[in-house]
Design a protein around this motif. Sequence first.
Motif, PDB file in Angstrom:
ATOM      1  N   ARG A 144      -9.338   2.637  -0.921  1.00 57.74           N
ATOM      2  CA  ARG A 144      -8.117   2.443  -1.709  1.00 57.74           C
ATOM      3  C   ARG A 144      -8.465   1.915  -3.091  1.00 57.74           C
ATOM      4  O   ARG A 144      -9.502   1.284  -3.287  1.00 57.74           O
ATOM      5  N   ARG A 169      -3.703   0.093  -3.461  1.00 64.48           N
ATOM      6  CA  ARG A 169      -3.532  -1.245  -2.893  1.00 64.48           C
ATOM      7  C   ARG A 169      -3.110  -2.140  -4.039  1.00 64.48           C
ATOM      8  O   ARG A 169      -3.827  -2.286  -5.027  1.00 64.48           O
ATOM      9  N   THR A 193       0.839  -1.199   0.000  1.00 63.50           N
ATOM     10  CA  THR A 193       0.000   0.000   0.000  1.00 63.50           C
ATOM     11  C   THR A 193       0.872   1.247   0.000  1.00 63.50           C
ATOM     12  O   THR A 193       1.736   1.403   0.862  1.00 63.50           O
TER      13      THR A 193
END
Length: 435
Positions: A128, A77, A59
């Motif tokens: 994300r 991600r 990440t």
Amino acid sequence: MKTMQRFLILLLSVLCLAGIIPAQAEGQDVDLAAAIPLNFASETAKQQVTIKTFIDGDTVHFFVPESVIPGGVLKARFLAINTPETTGKIEEYGKKAAEFTRSKLENAHSIVLESETSAWQKDSTGDRYLAWVWYQEAEDQPYRNLNIEILQLGLAKPNSSANNRYGDICMKAIDFSKVQKLNLYSGQKDPDFYYGDAIELTLKELRSNPDAYNGKKVAFNGIITMNSNNSVYLESYDAEADQYFGLSVYYGYGLSGKGLEILAVGNEARIVGTMQYYEAGGTWQVSGLTYRMMKPKDPGNIQKLSDGHQPAYVLTTPETFLYGKVTLQGEESSQEFDYAQLAVATSIEMKDLFVESIYTTQDEDSSSNGAMTLLCKAGEHTIQVRTAVLYDENRALIGEDAYLGKTIDVRGIVDYFEGAYQIKVFLPSAITIHQ
């Protein structure tokens, strides 16, 4: 004989290229991260980016144009991989994975994110975006696929690795790391991981889920910002939350010499102790620290990691302190907290507080005799500042006259007392009086 050897080598090479056997079986170097090119002409969404913040091995937050993501930050991600944790519970090879990702992207000439489809897709957290990460080591070099490189090095477990546009090469990377016994598949201990009986985690994890660790032995790192009444305060910055997390650590009377030196203000230390709820103060703390001088590397010991640090003293507005909210993003869900709740035991600064009234503790049998509680106004807001017993340079007790009716700036530790959050000040130099 030589002819037969050449034939076998050629046969192995063909089988490797066909994917029938993994290339590592012939003992040759394999670079699967460079085995597929970045196709700028494909239908997928792509964006050249720069780094905002490293989070962990899979990440990273990147700067992008506002037209791509409102706010100009894409929290990526990585697709197909799941690296060990370093932002909650600390897991084996998590640090190595995070450092590898940082080293490759920090030194990259160019970074391009690619989506799995024609649009950017969010992960299960809703915060994300799933991405393939490509990086170029130099201007004249081709782009490399970091997701696949991490898989090939055995620094991640598969995460739907076969079911994507690069599924075949992902599976070859996984097979390679298993056959070569790399990192997570090595069967060897991680040299960067502490194999003690304590749960390795971060201050963020400990502070956001304290009940889960009540009565358990835990280990974490932090910067020591204050030492008072046989306790120290530690804090640690978390990039993903963009916030400091802190905790009070009670060392009592069980440490001496080298152990106390480790807990000096300004040191970064590894703390090992038992998490408990301190009923009298209404806050969480860690206690039961030990230091075995004859075994300084014992994983049950507290340890000094570095020195020369300063408290963060995060500049905080009264509105944020009293009403601010913080959302912490987990792997699958999010949690919302009051700002002050998570800021307990961290260092903050607050300016332009008008001291409206003061209460002084009057109890000769108490170590708090002479300590003050300042009720301060900041517009319509009331902020409570609690001082330790303060003395001037001549060792004379500082009383109410020094601050009453004046406007001050304060630097202190966020504290919780009788149902309210306050700023606790330990030194006269932490209060600046406006002239």
